[in-house]
Design a protein around this motif. Structure first.
Motif: not given
Length: 390
Positions: A25-37
């Motif tokens: 779950e933490a990796i999924e949330a971080a990947l969303v942020t990484a994608y947008k950035r």
């Protein structure tokens, strides 16, 4: 997502106790942020990770509307029907928008998230371990010092021994082993912070629990402690067992037990006296090794006037008033010490016997070698030495 990462998450779950689902779950949330950035996207997206096969997709989420105002967040009903005729107004459509080189970013992000979560979990476990050990004694190794603090390694954490909690007469060198008392454990942004002490009265209490089985088992109880760390301390002990000598239990054969504790505290002198709920007896005991002729109590002011033999006055008061000061801390009563000569001049000693009961003893007893002496008995010529060997 590679199978190596999944295997690593499974291993961490076993070794660190961190749930693999929580990490995912933490990796999924971080990947969303990484994608947008990294791809300059303001879309409403989510990352779908299949832990069974190790696949990963970035899905754009759009609301189905009649008229599209923002193409990044909305999709028309007509376009939605091209995807699935079952869509209606208000539904959410998901489209895969996974970039071609997103795998590299995902791997870096996953590594960062896992590292951070592992660190947080370890800090949490260390905090939980040491917060339960507050007011306990631990062994440590001196690691380093600075102008104010001493840093003691406790294994998983480095504890702080502030200057005010250090015994002034002690010299601390790196790699020396010492026993310290945990006074406080705090949770900080850098992890748990443990504060320890060498001067706290609790350290003396724990040392006696370690050295004296009767205290550890509850047969003998430490009632109060008064301590001037590195110099001298007094403790009062009590037992309800008639066949147990509380003082003798703490002193040990030829003083071995109390001497061991004194050595641990850099030669600190330790007086052990018997506790009593009667302030007359307790105050007389607390002024040991001085002999006491009389203790006069003022209940309202919680103060006492203590009469001692003339040649015992300096012993009762102690060097720089230390003996009297510690006795007052130990008993919780104010103590005014007067010599026998001064007390006679003031007319407060000896006290007159009550007319209605001439047999009543007007003064408190004092103790010597286990014998109780009244006011009319002759004092021993030699001062009492509690630690004199047989």
């Amino acid at each position: 997502m590679s199978s190596d990462l999944l295997d690593a998450l499974t291993a961490l779950e076993k070794q660190k106790g961190i749930s693999r689902d929580v990490l995912l779950e933490a990796i999924e949330a971080a990947l969303v942020t990484a994608y947008k950035r990294n791809f300059n996207q303001a879309q409403n997206v989510r990352v779908d990770m299949n832990s069974d096969i190790g696949s990963m997709k970035v899905l754009a989420r759009k609301d189905v509307v009649e008229e599209v105002e923002d193409e990044r967040l909305q999709i028309s009903l007509e376009d939605a029907h091209h995807i699935n005729p079952a869509y209606e107004i208000g539904d959410i459509v998901e489209e895969e928008v996974t970039p071609k080189d997103f795998g590299r970013i995902a791997a870096q992000t996953a590594k960062q998230v896992v590292t951070q979560r592992v660190r947080e979990a370890e800090r949490g476990m260390i905090y939980d371990e040491y917060v339960d050990r507050e007011e306990d004694i631990v062994n440590g190794i001196i690691e380093r010092t600075d102008a104010r603090n001493l840093y003691v390694g406790l294994g998983k954490v480095e504890a702080v021994l502030p200057l005010g909690e250090q015994i002034q007469a002690e010299t601390y060198k790196p790699h020396d082993r010492i026993k310290v008392f945990i006074t406080k454990v705090e949770r900080t942004s850098r992890g748990p912070q443990v504060f320890v002490s060498r001067t706290h009265p609790g350290l003396l209490r724990r040392l006696f629990e370690l050295e004296v089985p009767e205290i550890y088992e509850g047969i003998v109880e430490i009632k109060t402690i008064a301590r001037e760390a590195g110099d001298r301390s007094k403790i009062s002990v009590y037992t309800s067992h008639e066949d147990v000598d509380p003082i003798g239990s703490c002193v040990g054969a030829r003083g071995a037990r109390v001497q061991s504790i004194s050595t641990e505290l850099n030669g600190e002198k330790i007086d052990i006296v018997e506790w009593s709920e009667d302030p007359v007896v307790f105050v007389a005991n607390a002024l040991s090794p001085s002999q006491v002729l009389d203790v006069q109590v003022n209940e309202e002011e919680r103060s006492t006037t203590v009469i001692v033999p003339d040649y015992q006055l300096s012993l009762a008061i102690g060097k720089r008033g230390q003996n009297a000061r510690l006795a007052a801390k130990l008993t919780g009563w104010k103590i005014d010490i007067k010599s026998e000569e001064d007390a006679r001049e003031l007319g407060i000693y000896p006290r007159e016997l009550p007319e209605d009961d001439p047999e009543e003893v007007a003064t408190s007893p004092y103790y010597h070698d286990g014998e109780i002496y009244g006011n009319d008995e002759e004092l021993p010529e030699e001062p009492i030495d509690l630690y004199k060997e047989d």
